[in-house]
Design a protein around this motif. Structure first.
Motif, PDB file in Angstrom:
ATOM      1  N   SER A   1       7.784  -2.048 -10.874  1.00  0.00           N
ATOM      2  CA  SER A   1       7.071  -1.459 -12.006  1.00  0.00           C
ATOM      3  C   SER A   1       6.053  -0.460 -11.490  1.00  0.00           C
ATOM      4  O   SER A   1       5.807  -0.372 -10.284  1.00  0.00           O
ATOM      5  CB  SER A   1       6.369  -2.547 -12.825  1.00  0.00           C
ATOM      6  OG  SER A   1       5.387  -3.195 -12.041  1.00  0.00           O
ATOM      7  N   GLY A   2       5.462   0.288 -12.430  1.00  0.00           N
ATOM      8  CA  GLY A   2       4.374   1.181 -12.070  1.00  0.00           C
ATOM      9  C   GLY A   2       4.713   2.655 -12.063  1.00  0.00           C
ATOM     10  O   GLY A   2       3.833   3.494 -11.877  1.00  0.00           O
ATOM     11  N   GLY A   3       5.991   2.983 -12.269  1.00  0.00           N
ATOM     12  CA  GLY A   3       6.367   4.384 -12.281  1.00  0.00           C
ATOM     13  C   GLY A   3       5.826   5.099 -13.510  1.00  0.00           C
ATOM     14  O   GLY A   3       5.228   4.494 -14.401  1.00  0.00           O
ATOM     15  N   GLY A   4       6.042   6.404 -13.554  1.00  0.00           N
ATOM     16  CA  GLY A   4       5.590   7.179 -14.691  1.00  0.00           C
ATOM     17  C   GLY A   4       5.846   8.647 -14.490  1.00  0.00           C
ATOM     18  O   GLY A   4       6.422   9.063 -13.481  1.00  0.00           O
ATOM     19  N   SER A   5       5.413   9.427 -15.484  1.00  0.00           N
ATOM     20  CA  SER A   5       5.520  10.884 -15.425  1.00  0.00           C
ATOM     21  C   SER A   5       4.132  11.443 -15.172  1.00  0.00           C
ATOM     22  O   SER A   5       3.223  11.209 -15.979  1.00  0.00           O
ATOM     23  CB  SER A   5       6.081  11.417 -16.751  1.00  0.00           C
ATOM     24  OG  SER A   5       7.392  10.958 -16.946  1.00  0.00           O
ATOM     25  N   VAL A   6       3.982  12.161 -14.079  1.00  0.00           N
ATOM     26  CA  VAL A   6       2.675  12.669 -13.675  1.00  0.00           C
ATOM     27  C   VAL A   6       2.798  14.116 -13.226  1.00  0.00           C
ATOM     28  O   VAL A   6       3.900  14.631 -13.031  1.00  0.00           O
ATOM     29  CB  VAL A   6       2.064  11.821 -12.536  1.00  0.00           C
ATOM     30  CG1 VAL A   6       1.822  10.386 -12.989  1.00  0.00           C
ATOM     31  CG2 VAL A   6       2.958  11.855 -11.304  1.00  0.00           C
ATOM     32  N   GLN A   7       1.647  14.744 -13.031  1.00  0.00           N
ATOM     33  CA  GLN A   7       1.637  16.118 -12.545  1.00  0.00           C
ATOM     34  C   GLN A   7       1.485  16.144 -11.027  1.00  0.00           C
ATOM     35  O   GLN A   7       1.003  15.164 -10.423  1.00  0.00           O
ATOM     36  CB  GLN A   7       0.496  16.883 -13.200  1.00  0.00           C
ATOM     37  CG  GLN A   7       0.696  17.081 -14.693  1.00  0.00           C
ATOM     38  CD  GLN A   7      -0.347  18.002 -15.290  1.00  0.00           C
ATOM     39  OE1 GLN A   7      -1.508  17.958 -14.905  1.00  0.00           O
ATOM     40  NE2 GLN A   7       0.054  18.824 -16.233  1.00  0.00           N
ATOM     41  N   SER A   8       1.858  17.250 -10.441  1.00  0.00           N
ATOM     42  CA  SER A   8       1.700  17.418  -8.997  1.00  0.00           C
ATOM     43  C   SER A   8       0.268  17.122  -8.584  1.00  0.00           C
ATOM     44  O   SER A   8      -0.682  17.494  -9.280  1.00  0.00           O
ATOM     45  CB  SER A   8       2.045  18.854  -8.592  1.00  0.00           C
ATOM     46  OG  SER A   8       3.418  19.071  -8.676  1.00  0.00           O
ATOM     47  N   GLY A   9       0.141  16.462  -7.457  1.00  0.00           N
ATOM     48  CA  GLY A   9      -1.182  16.135  -6.956  1.00  0.00           C
ATOM     49  C   GLY A   9      -1.694  14.786  -7.410  1.00  0.00           C
ATOM     50  O   GLY A   9      -2.711  14.293  -6.907  1.00  0.00           O
ATOM     51  N   SER A  10      -0.969  14.171  -8.352  1.00  0.00           N
ATOM     52  CA  SER A  10      -1.409  12.884  -8.894  1.00  0.00           C
ATOM     53  C   SER A  10      -1.084  11.737  -7.949  1.00  0.00           C
ATOM     54  O   SER A  10      -0.395  11.910  -6.941  1.00  0.00           O
ATOM     55  CB  SER A  10      -0.734  12.640 -10.243  1.00  0.00           C
ATOM     56  OG  SER A  10      -1.117  13.602 -11.195  1.00  0.00           O
ATOM     57  N   SER A  11      -1.568  10.555  -8.360  1.00  0.00           N
ATOM     58  CA  SER A  11      -1.318   9.328  -7.610  1.00  0.00           C
ATOM     59  C   SER A  11      -0.732   8.274  -8.531  1.00  0.00           C
ATOM     60  O   SER A  11      -0.971   8.298  -9.741  1.00  0.00           O
ATOM     61  CB  SER A  11      -2.625   8.805  -6.998  1.00  0.00           C
ATOM     62  OG  SER A  11      -3.195   9.742  -6.120  1.00  0.00           O
ATOM     63  N   LEU A  12       0.036   7.382  -7.964  1.00  0.00           N
ATOM     64  CA  LEU A  12       0.587   6.233  -8.672  1.00  0.00           C
ATOM     65  C   LEU A  12       0.625   5.056  -7.709  1.00  0.00           C
ATOM     66  O   LEU A  12       0.716   5.254  -6.491  1.00  0.00           O
ATOM     67  CB  LEU A  12       2.020   6.509  -9.137  1.00  0.00           C
ATOM     68  CG  LEU A  12       2.278   7.372 -10.373  1.00  0.00           C
ATOM     69  CD1 LEU A  12       3.770   7.632 -10.511  1.00  0.00           C
ATOM     70  CD2 LEU A  12       1.730   6.712 -11.624  1.00  0.00           C
ATOM     71  N   THR A  13       0.598   3.867  -8.265  1.00  0.00           N
ATOM     72  CA  THR A  13       0.817   2.670  -7.454  1.00  0.00           C
ATOM     73  C   THR A  13       1.994   1.898  -8.035  1.00  0.00           C
ATOM     74  O   THR A  13       1.964   1.507  -9.203  1.00  0.00           O
ATOM     75  CB  THR A  13      -0.424   1.770  -7.409  1.00  0.00           C
ATOM     76  OG1 THR A  13      -1.494   2.485  -6.792  1.00  0.00           O
ATOM     77  CG2 THR A  13      -0.141   0.510  -6.595  1.00  0.00           C
ATOM     78  N   LEU A  14       3.012   1.718  -7.223  1.00  0.00           N
ATOM     79  CA  LEU A  14       4.183   0.947  -7.616  1.00  0.00           C
ATOM     80  C   LEU A  14       4.010  -0.496  -7.164  1.00  0.00           C
ATOM     81  O   LEU A  14       3.444  -0.748  -6.094  1.00  0.00           O
ATOM     82  CB  LEU A  14       5.444   1.538  -6.999  1.00  0.00           C
ATOM     83  CG  LEU A  14       5.663   3.038  -7.210  1.00  0.00           C
ATOM     84  CD1 LEU A  14       7.010   3.456  -6.595  1.00  0.00           C
ATOM     85  CD2 LEU A  14       5.579   3.418  -8.662  1.00  0.00           C
ATOM     86  N   SER A  15       4.507  -1.415  -7.970  1.00  0.00           N
ATOM     87  CA  SER A  15       4.437  -2.834  -7.640  1.00  0.00           C
ATOM     88  C   SER A  15       5.831  -3.436  -7.681  1.00  0.00           C
ATOM     89  O   SER A  15       6.702  -2.954  -8.410  1.00  0.00           O
ATOM     90  CB  SER A  15       3.550  -3.582  -8.636  1.00  0.00           C
ATOM     91  OG  SER A  15       2.249  -3.068  -8.650  1.00  0.00           O
TER      92      SER A  15
END
Length: 124
Positions: free
Chosen positions: A7-21
């Motif tokens: 889980s943890g994915g998404g739609s983001v803009q360049s330069g962003s951060s995400l944390t997947l679990s």
């Protein structure tokens, strides 16, 4: 049996951060590695990162310095922190275990379990 849920994915803009679990249900403790791979439509799967039972990590050159893999053995969870994302990082990300540590990031898809993945989409 073993079941893996990412889980943890998404739609983001360049330069962003995400944390997947990733939760590994009924996964027995062992000395193998665990890791993440990604796959975009029409492309081969790409090993991204792996971690061993002593928290030693290995990364693909394409993500080194931007992604961080970690684990919580008490919770049977694996994490992947993604930063400085670019459109080239867009893919479905999967958690895989177990992995033969000596395979490095070129770990095989003939061994181990993975879930349905979580989609990461990065727009320019």
């Amino acid at each position: 049996g073993v079941r893996i849920v990412e889980s943890g994915g998404g739609s983001v803009q360049s330069g962003s951060s995400l944390t997947l679990s990733c939760v590994l249900f009924e996964y027995p403790k062992n000395s193998y590695c665990m890791g993440w791979f990604r796959q975009a439509p029409g492309t081969e799967r790409e090993g991204v990162a792996l971690i061993d039972s002593n928290d030693r990590t290995t990364y693909a050159d394409s993500v080194k310095g931007r992604f961080t893999i970690s684990q919580d053995n008490a919770l049977n969870m694996l994490f992947l922190q993604l930063s400085s994302l670019t459109p080239e990082d867009s893919a479905r990300y999967y958690c895989q275990a177990p992995i033969v540590c000596s395979d490095g990031v070129d770990f095989s898809d003939e061994f181990g379990y993975w879930g349905r993945g979580t989609q990461v989409t990065v727009s320019p």
